[in-house]
Scaffold this motif. Structure first.
Motif: not given
Length: 202
Positions: A57-66
């Motif tokens: 999750l540290d390199r997934g979608w949330p990381a792209e947007l947050i």
């Protein structure tokens, strides 16, 4: 404690007082990315950062947007429709985000980062509906995981914070020039239908 806030009529029309699960997602994820967490959450952050990495999750979608600091995509925090919205309701609002808003938010992210868009960002630009489904799926995974804002360590530290926080405060609303400032007490006289997630005993 008195705080000064300046509102236009349009600002007030968009203002809500609510306990937002998506705001918990954004602020907790941001804290994990920052690396300079406050003492209250230091133990929680040390415990869950490895789990976040293990889950990808540290390199997934949330990381792209947050990002750790600065602007984050506005569509991740839709205006709450109720004082205590569910995560499912807020994710549904994210799925319904207009493509134009997605593009506007991504342009602001790109301007602040000053770098070429990643494959995920390009997918959001080209196929926002399909990409938002992926974004929401990863947010659900984060929310339900031990590393998320409903995890026990984060909840314990937040309960301590909630137990020592005042019930309300005094806010001075500053209208446009020529109008008289008004004081308003921000608090809660009666119990709400349910406690904020991070202040609960469960």
């Amino acid at each position: 404690m008195e705080s000064g806030l300046s509102f236009s009529t349009a600002d007030l029309a968009q203002t809500r007082f609510a306990v937002s699960p998506m705001w918990e997602v954004v602020t907790s994820f941001r804290l994990l990315r920052d690396g300079a967490e406050p003492p209250l959450h230091r133990r929680w952050a040390a415990q869950v950062r490895p789990r976040l990495t293990q889950a990808g999750l540290d390199r997934g979608w949330p990381a792209e947007l947050i990002p750790a600091r600065g602007y984050l995509a506005d569509f991740l925090n839709p205006t709450p429709a109720a004082p205590f919205p569910t995560l499912a309701a807020e994710l549904e609002a994210i799925r319904r985000t207009r493509p134009g808003q997605v593009l506007t938010d991504l342009e602001m992210l790109r301007a602040e980062r000053d770098q070429a868009p990643s494959p995920r960002i390009r997918l959001l630009e080209q196929a926002p509906e399909a990409a938002l489904e992926k974004v929401c799926a990863e947010i659900e995974t984060y929310w339900e995981s031990p590393s998320g804002p409903t995890g026990p360590a984060y909840g314990d530290s937040s309960k301590r914070m909630c137990s020592t926080a005042p019930a309300g405060g005094r806010v001075r609303i500053r209208p446009r020039p020529g109008r008289t400032p008004r004081d308003r007490t921000v608090g809660r006289r009666h119990p709400a239908p349910g406690p904020p997630p991070l202040c609960s005993d469960t």
